[in-house]
Design an enzyme around this catalytic site. Structure first.
Site, mmCIF file in Angstrom:
data_model
loop_
_atom_site.group_PDB
_atom_site.id
_atom_site.type_symbol
_atom_site.label_atom_id
_atom_site.label_comp_id
_atom_site.label_asym_id
_atom_site.label_seq_id
_atom_site.Cartn_x
_atom_site.Cartn_y
_atom_site.Cartn_z
ATOM 1 N N ASP A 307 -9.376 -0.560 3.834
ATOM 2 C CA ASP A 307 -8.887 -1.920 3.567
ATOM 3 C C ASP A 307 -9.014 -2.149 2.064
ATOM 4 O O ASP A 307 -9.078 -1.185 1.294
ATOM 5 C CB ASP A 307 -9.678 -2.935 4.404
ATOM 6 C CG ASP A 307 -8.851 -4.172 4.744
ATOM 7 O OD1 ASP A 307 -8.270 -4.749 3.808
ATOM 8 O OD2 ASP A 307 -8.784 -4.567 5.916
ATOM 9 N N HIS A 332 -6.239 -0.994 0.464
ATOM 10 C CA HIS A 332 -5.232 -2.053 0.465
ATOM 11 C C HIS A 332 -5.146 -2.790 -0.857
ATOM 12 O O HIS A 332 -4.422 -3.769 -0.961
ATOM 13 C CB HIS A 332 -5.523 -3.034 1.593
ATOM 14 C CG HIS A 332 -5.303 -2.450 2.947
ATOM 15 N ND1 HIS A 332 -5.369 -3.189 4.102
ATOM 16 C CD2 HIS A 332 -5.024 -1.187 3.341
ATOM 17 C CE1 HIS A 332 -5.140 -2.403 5.147
ATOM 18 N NE2 HIS A 332 -4.933 -1.179 4.713
#
Lengths: 535, 291
Positions: A307, A332
């Site tokens: 993430d 991310h």
């Protein structure tokens, strides 16, 4: 018929010749110049090698000299029947203001524990030593939903390590392993499988945070440790200077020289393939998640996870951060949001909001550091993101990104006030002064076409000024630039795309040619590949 | 809508006949013959909304419509992408039966949906992409979106609507459940969670049989966000199962499976009774406990 192996070999030859490597390679050579270092083991840390002459940074931290207690490992594997929770916690509780060192003894290098509290004490994990988080959810139980499948209860579990108090620290060249991909005790599923069960509704599982700081923590230090496989977020930072004033960067907290590699293995003990995409919600370092975070330094770290590598959460108030000399692999993005609605009134009566005064520089983000996972989507490869929506928006201002290199991102730069358009509300994101200087995005063999998004909410709530100065996104197409309701300034350095759209005003201040930033992507740690794997 | 520009101010002062003679697509709510809209002109600009930073042109236009005509009724889909005006009604209908609207131009990626399942006085738009209807029209307020394939449905109004439910920590629930206080028979929605609460892309939360609040106009619910029902699952929430007391969870199942199979934390000790779902269809009714 072209077999898979022939296809791989052909691609390798093509890639090698395209990137200048000799054509007579005997094995797979990474296509675009940087071969990932095939090691999950932390590389030996060299103090002083990073950030030494940077005037924006404080001196590099050092390891403690005052050790209160040294605990020796008594096992070589994370044996759930022989937990170390009690003895570690007893030492931590007895040694406030000093250090507790966990170290190996002969072939024994493993500690395994459940919930620990590091309150005004230093936890030192020695080189070659691993502190494993227990896989028993019953030992983290908070609401009753910890370890229960199918419940969107983000507060279900206690943390693995809760940090609090004055000048707490976690340091050393050892490893903390959250075992997020391994089956839980008494269950046939892992923390990550629980999280993936909520993927379709974008739900949030309440798995333990690996390291979570409690409100009112001051002067936290995280130094040199390696973090693996957190069940959920790796580090949630809530720390400020003791007097709440920021005279020197780092008085609030310092994260320096750490390595996050998640997943740290290609497969778990049951043979299940582990990918960054599978390691859902495993943010790297998140300042401001639980409470305000100010006057922080995040420097010289390597982060590769499933993430956001860094996500600055403005649900309370975050300000005065320096994020320098970091290298990201999969993840991310270098993100701000999605919570930006925070309001904090300081003791002097000044009202502070959201996220303010953040400087990010000398950052590489390399999507090519390793495969993300066959189920992955474009959302798995982001560069710089500032994101919020009307359910949780607020002020984001005085944010500067400079000297940034990215490779093969789906979203190179994303400024979005509609991160999740489903959510309703009237907390409109206010994205104000955002600066991008010397930003370069490269695409290996032009295989990835990146997208740039610069979007305010509507004509009444605009984004900007957004300054783009010497921003070069290789292989970008006009249709890959989305802009609306934003005031954008170009220059003085060249920008190789032109943001246009509804409600967009563009002021062109470009003064001739500039040199696009030259990018070098350092090798990043990757899991050790199983025997027989080509890459 | 990328690449488009705002409407020209030269439109001001021009009367526009919008409704008559134009295709209305598949609308089942076609305006009566003669109903129409005209553009209005105000010296101080349309809609009376101030922009952030003092910009004057918000890309909005004001209309007065008679009968059932609306300025946004001619929305269309271009290769599956909705396109049309997004309008906010301005005040009540006049004595002459005219309704004033404040509208975006026609380049939004939203389409007015005359058959949307929205409670009066809200009305529906179907949009594609990241922009909510409020992005095209700052005078509008919309509720939580609901995905329908690649598009999202919204119920909106020019007048912000009060939430039927409010998340409340004063409602006594298990630590694993969230308390809501709801007016009348409203059911809690995920969009009513506080900004500091983790939320999912899920419209209705799964809630217990309500307990009457001290204020008799309100009911208190204890809720959670479940994972999606497995493919083929047929059990739906039913907060009024006979004999299922406050704090327990009622379900109506149309198929052969039980709520325990559809919602993992549920335990349903008693066999089902035959009855009707909240939607009025024959179903097996269960009363369950959150484990």
């Amino acid at each position: 018929m072209l077999t898979w192996h022939r296809l791989v070999a052909a691609l390798s030859l093509f890639a090698a010749s395209a990137c200048g490597a000799p054509p007579d390679i005997a094995a797979i050579v990474y296509a675009c110049g940087t071969t990932p270092a095939p090691s999950a083991s932390p590389t030996e840390y060299t103090p002083g090698a990073c950030g030494a002459d940077d005037p924006n940074l404080p001196p590099e931290p050092t390891l403690p000299t005052d050790v209160c207690a040294t605990l020796f490992a008594d096992k070589s594997t994370p044996d759930e029947a022989n937990l170390d929770t009690a003895r570690i916690q007893a030492a931590l509780s007895d040694c406030k203001g000093r250090a507790v060192k966990l170290t190996s003894a002969g072939d024994y290098h493993a500690f395994v524990a459940a919930h620990l509290v590091v309150d005004s004490v230093t936890l030192w994990i020695d080189q070659g030593t691993t502190l494993y988080a227990s896989r028993n959810p019953d030992l983290y139980q908070k609401t009753g939903s910890c370890g229960v499948l199918g419940v969107n209860d983000s507060g279900a579990c206690n943390d693995f390590i809760t940090v609090s108090g004055t000048s707490p620290a976690i340091v050393g060249d050892g490893t903390i392993d959250g075992q997020g991909g391994e089956p839980l005790v008494g269950r046939d599923y892992s923390w990550w499988e629980m999280s993936n069960a909520l993927r379709e509704i974008d739900g949030s599982i309440g798995n333990p945070t690996l390291i979570n700081l409690a409100s009112k923590t001051t002067g936290f230090l995280l130094y040199r440790v390696t973090l693996h496989d957190s069940p959920k977020f790796h580090v949630k930072l809530t720390s400020t200077p003791a007097d709440r004033s920021c005279t020197t960067p780092g008085e609030g907290f310092i994260v320096w020289g750490i390595t996050i590699l998640t997943p740290s293995r290609w497969m778990n003990s049951q043979g299940r393939f582990l990918s960054p995409h599978w390691a859902r919600n495993t943010d790297g370092v998140d300042p401001g998640t639980t409470d305000i975070a100010t006057c922080g330094v995040i420097a010289c770290n390597t982060i590769s996870t499933g993430d956001d590598q860094i996500a600055i959460k403005g649900g309370h108030w975050v300000s005065d951060l320096v994020i320098a000399h970091n290298h990201f692999g999969t993840g991310h993005g270098m993100s701000i949001g999605s919570e930006t609605y925070g309001v904090y009134t300081s003791p002097d009566g000044v009202v502070h909001r959201g996220v303010e005064n953040v400087l990010v520089y000398d950052l590489t983000i390399d999507a090519d550091s390793r495969p993300v996972g066959f189920e992955s989507s474009s959302a798995d490869s982001n560069g710089i993101r500032i994101k919020s929506d009307v359910s949780r928006g607020g002020l984001v201002s005085d944010i500067t990104f400079r000297d940034i290199c990215m490779r093969d991102m789906a979203n190179a730069i994303l400024v979005s006030t509609a991160y999740n358009p489903l959510f309703a509300g009237t907390m409109y994101p206010e994205f104000k002064t955002l600066n991008f200087h010397n930003v370069r995005h490269v695409s290996c063999m032009a295989m990835q076409q990146p997208v740039v998004t610069l979007e305010g909410f509507n004509a009444a709530v605009r984004a900007g000024p957004i300054t783009l100065d010497n921003v070069v996104i290789d292989n970008i197409a006009p249709h890959a630039v989305a802009a609306e309701f934003a005031d954008i300034r170009l220059g003085p350095g060249r920008v190789n795309f032109k943001p246009e759209g509804v409600g967009v005003t563009t002021t062109d201040l470009v003064t001739g040619e500039s040199t696009a930033r030259s990018c070098v992507f350092p090798p990043l740690p990757t899991p050790v590949k199983p025997a027989g794997w080509l890459r | 809508m990328k690449g488009a520009t705002s409407s020209s101010p030269t439109l001001i002062g021009v009367l526009v006949m919008l409704a008559s003679g134009l295709a209305v697509g598949c609308s089942s709510d076609r305006p009566a013959e003669g109903d129409s809209c005209i553009a209005l002109v105000h010296a101080d600009g349309p809609c009376g909304i101030a922009a952030d930073g003092g910009a004057l042109d918000l890309g909005l236009h004001e209309y007065a419509c008679s009968g059932s005509a609306r300025p946004d009724q001619n929305a269309r889909y271009v290769e599956g992408i909705p396109q049309g005006r997004v309008c906010a009604e301005r005040g009540p209908r006049s004595e002459e039966g005219k309704q004033t609207y404040c509208c975006s131009d026609e380049t939004s990626s939203c389409a007015y949906d005359p058959v949307a399942d929205c409670e009066t006085p809200t009305y529906g738009y179907q949009c594609r992409g990241a922009n909510r209807p409020e992005s095209f029209n700052a005078a509008l307020a919309c509720g939580q979106g609901v995905r329908e394939g690649e598009r999202i449905n919204y119920c909106c109004s020019g007048t912000p609507q009060p939430d039927g439910c409010l998340q409340s920590d004063s409602v006594t629930c298990s630590p694993r459940l969230m308390g809501f206080s709801c007016l009348g028979r409203n059911l809690p929605k995920a969009g009513q969670l506080g900004a500091n609460k983790s939320r999912a892309d899920y419209y209705y939360l799964l809630c217990s049989t309500p307990e009457p609040a001290a204020n008799v106009a309100y009911n208190n619910y204890c809720c959670y966000t479940p994972a999606l029902v497995p493919r083929g699952g047929s059990c739906v929430q039913h907060t009024e199962v006979p004999g299922c007391g406050p704090g327990r969870f009622g379900f109506a199942c149309y198929g052969p499976e039980t709520p325990e199979e559809d919602f993992l934390p549920m335990r349903c000790p008693a066999p089902p009774i035959l009855g009707r779902s909240a939607q009025g269809y024959p179903a097996k009714l269960y009363c369950c406990d959150f484990q």
